[in-house]
Design a protein around this motif. Structure first.
Motif, PDB file in Angstrom:
ATOM      1  N   LEU A   1       0.805  -1.219   0.000  1.00 51.84           N
ATOM      2  CA  LEU A   1       0.000   0.000   0.000  1.00 51.84           C
ATOM      3  C   LEU A   1       0.837   1.267   0.000  1.00 51.84           C
ATOM      4  N   SER A   2       2.133   1.137   0.287  1.00 52.38           N
ATOM      5  CA  SER A   2       2.994   2.321   0.224  1.00 52.38           C
ATOM      6  C   SER A   2       3.083   2.865  -1.192  1.00 52.38           C
ATOM      7  N   GLY A   3       2.750   2.032  -2.177  1.00 50.39           N
ATOM      8  CA  GLY A   3       2.767   2.500  -3.558  1.00 50.39           C
ATOM      9  C   GLY A   3       1.841   3.677  -3.779  1.00 50.39           C
ATOM     10  N   THR A   4       0.685   3.671  -3.117  1.00 53.86           N
ATOM     11  CA  THR A   4      -0.257   4.777  -3.274  1.00 53.86           C
ATOM     12  C   THR A   4       0.274   6.052  -2.637  1.00 53.86           C
ATOM     13  N   THR A   5       0.846   5.918  -1.438  1.00 52.21           N
ATOM     14  CA  THR A   5       1.380   7.101  -0.758  1.00 52.21           C
ATOM     15  C   THR A   5       2.523   7.724  -1.551  1.00 52.21           C
ATOM     16  N   VAL A   6       3.420   6.881  -2.040  1.00 54.39           N
ATOM     17  CA  VAL A   6       4.543   7.395  -2.832  1.00 54.39           C
ATOM     18  C   VAL A   6       4.023   8.057  -4.110  1.00 54.39           C
ATOM     19  N   ALA A   7       2.926   7.541  -4.647  1.00 57.13           N
ATOM     20  CA  ALA A   7       2.363   8.134  -5.860  1.00 57.13           C
ATOM     21  C   ALA A   7       1.937   9.575  -5.629  1.00 57.13           C
ATOM     22  N   THR A   8       1.374   9.865  -4.452  1.00 60.24           N
ATOM     23  CA  THR A   8       0.931  11.233  -4.192  1.00 60.24           C
ATOM     24  C   THR A   8       2.106  12.181  -4.021  1.00 60.24           C
ATOM     25  N   VAL A   9       3.250  11.655  -3.545  1.00 56.47           N
ATOM     26  CA  VAL A   9       4.411  12.498  -3.305  1.00 56.47           C
ATOM     27  C   VAL A   9       5.276  12.665  -4.540  1.00 56.47           C
ATOM     28  N   ALA A  10       5.495  11.556  -5.268  1.00 56.00           N
ATOM     29  CA  ALA A  10       6.441  11.580  -6.387  1.00 56.00           C
ATOM     30  C   ALA A  10       5.793  11.309  -7.733  1.00 56.00           C
ATOM     31  N   GLY A  11       4.924  10.309  -7.794  1.00 59.35           N
ATOM     32  CA  GLY A  11       4.363   9.918  -9.086  1.00 59.35           C
ATOM     33  C   GLY A  11       3.484  10.961  -9.723  1.00 59.35           C
ATOM     34  N   VAL A  12       2.603  11.561  -8.919  1.00 61.97           N
ATOM     35  CA  VAL A  12       1.668  12.540  -9.470  1.00 61.97           C
ATOM     36  C   VAL A  12       2.386  13.782 -10.001  1.00 61.97           C
ATOM     37  N   PRO A  13       3.214  14.439  -9.180  1.00 62.41           N
ATOM     38  CA  PRO A  13       3.932  15.598  -9.729  1.00 62.41           C
ATOM     39  C   PRO A  13       4.906  15.201 -10.822  1.00 62.41           C
ATOM     40  N   GLY A  14       5.488  13.989 -10.715  1.00 58.72           N
ATOM     41  CA  GLY A  14       6.381  13.525 -11.775  1.00 58.72           C
ATOM     42  C   GLY A  14       5.640  13.368 -13.092  1.00 58.72           C
ATOM     43  N   GLY A  15       4.427  12.799 -13.021  1.00 55.55           N
ATOM     44  CA  GLY A  15       3.611  12.664 -14.227  1.00 55.55           C
ATOM     45  C   GLY A  15       3.226  14.010 -14.793  1.00 55.55           C
ATOM     46  N   ALA A  16       2.928  14.967 -13.898  1.00 54.91           N
ATOM     47  CA  ALA A  16       2.585  16.314 -14.363  1.00 54.91           C
ATOM     48  C   ALA A  16       3.782  16.978 -15.022  1.00 54.91           C
ATOM     49  N   ALA A  17       4.972  16.807 -14.422  1.00 51.64           N
ATOM     50  CA  ALA A  17       6.175  17.403 -15.002  1.00 51.64           C
ATOM     51  C   ALA A  17       6.487  16.795 -16.364  1.00 51.64           C
ATOM     52  N   LEU A  18       6.347  15.469 -16.466  1.00 54.63           N
ATOM     53  CA  LEU A  18       6.571  14.797 -17.750  1.00 54.63           C
ATOM     54  C   LEU A  18       5.588  15.312 -18.790  1.00 54.63           C
ATOM     55  N   GLY A  19       4.324  15.506 -18.362  1.00 54.86           N
ATOM     56  CA  GLY A  19       3.327  16.026 -19.289  1.00 54.86           C
ATOM     57  C   GLY A  19       3.637  17.441 -19.737  1.00 54.86           C
ATOM     58  N   THR A  20       4.150  18.258 -18.818  1.00 60.43           N
ATOM     59  CA  THR A  20       4.507  19.630 -19.160  1.00 60.43           C
ATOM     60  C   THR A  20       5.662  19.678 -20.154  1.00 60.43           C
ATOM     61  N   LEU A  21       6.642  18.809 -19.962  1.00 61.70           N
ATOM     62  CA  LEU A  21       7.846  18.826 -20.804  1.00 61.70           C
ATOM     63  C   LEU A  21       7.648  18.115 -22.138  1.00 61.70           C
ATOM     64  N   LEU A  22       6.929  17.001 -22.137  1.00 59.85           N
ATOM     65  CA  LEU A  22       6.822  16.170 -23.346  1.00 59.85           C
ATOM     66  C   LEU A  22       5.389  15.987 -23.844  1.00 59.85           C
ATOM     67  N   GLY A  23       4.426  16.559 -23.146  1.00 58.97           N
ATOM     68  CA  GLY A  23       3.036  16.398 -23.544  1.00 58.97           C
ATOM     69  C   GLY A  23       2.338  15.353 -22.675  1.00 58.97           C
ATOM     70  N   TRP A  24       1.020  15.493 -22.522  1.00 59.81           N
ATOM     71  CA  TRP A  24       0.280  14.633 -21.608  1.00 59.81           C
ATOM     72  C   TRP A  24       0.330  13.167 -22.016  1.00 59.81           C
ATOM     73  N   ARG A  25       0.500  12.892 -23.316  1.00 62.45           N
ATOM     74  CA  ARG A  25       0.539  11.499 -23.764  1.00 62.45           C
ATOM     75  C   ARG A  25       1.751  10.762 -23.198  1.00 62.45           C
ATOM     76  N   ALA A  26       2.852  11.490 -23.002  1.00 58.16           N
ATOM     77  CA  ALA A  26       4.047  10.869 -22.431  1.00 58.16           C
ATOM     78  C   ALA A  26       3.772  10.348 -21.023  1.00 58.16           C
ATOM     79  N   SER A  27       2.942  11.046 -20.267  1.00 57.98           N
ATOM     80  CA  SER A  27       2.595  10.596 -18.923  1.00 57.98           C
ATOM     81  C   SER A  27       1.828   9.274 -18.977  1.00 57.98           C
ATOM     82  N   PHE A  28       0.928   9.144 -19.932  1.00 69.19           N
ATOM     83  CA  PHE A  28       0.185   7.897 -20.080  1.00 69.19           C
ATOM     84  C   PHE A  28       1.124   6.750 -20.453  1.00 69.19           C
ATOM     85  N   TRP A  29       2.066   7.015 -21.368  1.00 71.37           N
ATOM     86  CA  TRP A  29       3.040   5.988 -21.731  1.00 71.37           C
ATOM     87  C   TRP A  29       3.895   5.606 -20.525  1.00 71.37           C
ATOM     88  N   GLY A  30       4.263   6.587 -19.717  1.00 75.47           N
ATOM     89  CA  GLY A  30       5.076   6.304 -18.538  1.00 75.47           C
ATOM     90  C   GLY A  30       4.376   5.351 -17.581  1.00 75.47           C
TER      91      GLY A  30
END
Length: 392
Positions: free
Chosen positions: A133-162
């Protein structure tokens, strides 16, 4: 802890990232697919609806399914749904892919919570569940902003591929190490299932599920539409969206950690103190949104309070539904995601009003107010004790 357990946690991390990351991607998705931001917000609601339906349904259906094949099927379906979402130019197809991903997510969690017990000795099962269950907590700290940053830099589709790529190591771990055994034994047959479902008719269970849904609706109402507040009201650049999401995730981690130490013994303290503070915080965020420093501080605080109060209410669901040992987790998941579906939908309706992009924040305040108005007359019922001191 065995490596396959961490790979399962990686899948939970990917799924948590997927569920929350749209908060930073909605403006780009709306622009790319030629829909309004409010319409794009229904992607969050669609995922939540899939989780609401999928959690209890799959928890019931998968009671006697082979764990390895079931987990593998769900994680691959989740990855495939994101691959489809990454390449489509059709908003309805993207919406449908979110529902499929949510059903796969719900199914994976329903089976994984039991399957991890086959990977470790009985005296380490609790620790193994914590790792999963730590996977969910880590997602809120790192995964979510990381996905947003990837989307900002490479487009939202890159986040889905990630997200899709993150599922592949988990699939390999399932193939190599999860035993090909049934997820649950015959002892959890139809008669037991009927008895567990009957827990939903208990007033105390229904009440804490309602409160959990309202608080989570407030959380998702603002989180889903946080990006326009950061860029429009605070006047910050797009990369600051990721900063805001990091702060919200860090706050959620603090809230879950602190409340986790209290929710078993003193849930009343968390609700009685955290609830009013949460209520005050949303209007404060709306009024101070044009001040970047104040906005970012309040994003952190509201993340902490939202997850402290919401997490405590989820714990209360598990306690009140103790008579449904294999289904209680799905009830908590369903309540959580009813809120995740309703919150963004209500928030989207406020975007066309005079308050504009701050409408979702005001909606969050109203939802928390509704929860507190419902909870305090029935305080001891909500907290499970005979008095303010004995809420356990």
């Amino acid at each position: 802890m065995p490596l396959p357990l961490y790979l399962l946690a990686l899948a939970v991390f990917a799924m948590g990232t997927s569920e929350f990351m749209l908060a930073g991607l909605l403006p780009d998705i709306a622009s790319d697919l030629d829909v309004t931001v409010g319409t794009a917000g229904t992607l969050t609601s669609a995922f939540a609806v899939g989780m609401v339906v999928g959690a209890p349904l799959v928890a019931a259906l998968a009671r006697n399914w082979p764990a390895r094949a079931t987990l593998l099927g769900f994680v691959l379906a989740f990855a495939a749904a994101h691959a489809v979402g990454a390449v489509t130019s059709s908003f309805p197809l993207l919406l449908a892919s979110r529902v499929v991903a949510a059903l796969a997510n719900a199914g994976f969690l329903a089976v994984a919570l039991t399957a991890v017990a086959t990977l470790v000795p009985p005296d380490r099962t609790g620790r193994a569940l914590g790792v999963l269950l730590s996977g969910t907590t880590v997602a809120t700290v790192a995964g979510v902003p990381g996905g947003a940053a990837l989307g900002t830099l490479l487009g939202w589709r890159a986040s889905f591929w990630g997200v899709a790529v993150l599922c592949l190591p988990a699939a390999l771990g399932i193939l190599r190490a999860v035993p090909a055994v049934r997820a649950r034994g015959e002892a959890t047959g139809r008669r037991a299932l009927r008895a567990e479902l009957a827990q939903l008719t208990r007033a105390r269970v229904a009440l804490v599920m309602l409160l959990g849904a309202l608080v989570n609706a407030a959380t998702f109402a603002s989180l889903t539409f946080l990006a326009p507040v950061v860029t429009h009201d605070a006047g910050l650049g797009e990369l600051w969206i990721s900063v805001a999401l990091v702060l919200f995730g860090a706050g959620s981690f603090v809230g879950v950690t602190v409340a986790g130490r209290l929710s078993d013994r003193r849930p009343g303290l968390v609700i009685a103190v955290g609830g009013p503070l949460l209520l005050v915080g949303w209007p404060a965020l709306a009024l101070l949104a044009e001040e970047p420093v104040a906005l970012l501080v309040l994003v952190f605080v509201q993340g902490a309070l939202s997850f402290a109060v919401g997490g405590t209410l989820m714990t209360r669901i598990l306690y009140e539904a103790a008579g449904a040992p294999t289904m209680a987790g799905s009830y908590a998941t369903a309540a959580l995601n009813v809120g995740a579906a309703v919150g963004p939908a209500l928030a989207a309706a406020t975007l066309g009003t005079g308050v504009g992009t701050l409408g979702p924040v005001w909606a969050s305040g109203l939802l928390v107010a509704a929860a507190l108005i419902t909870a305090f007359p029935l305080f001891t019922t909500v907290t499970g004790g005979g008095g303010a001191e004995a809420i356990r």
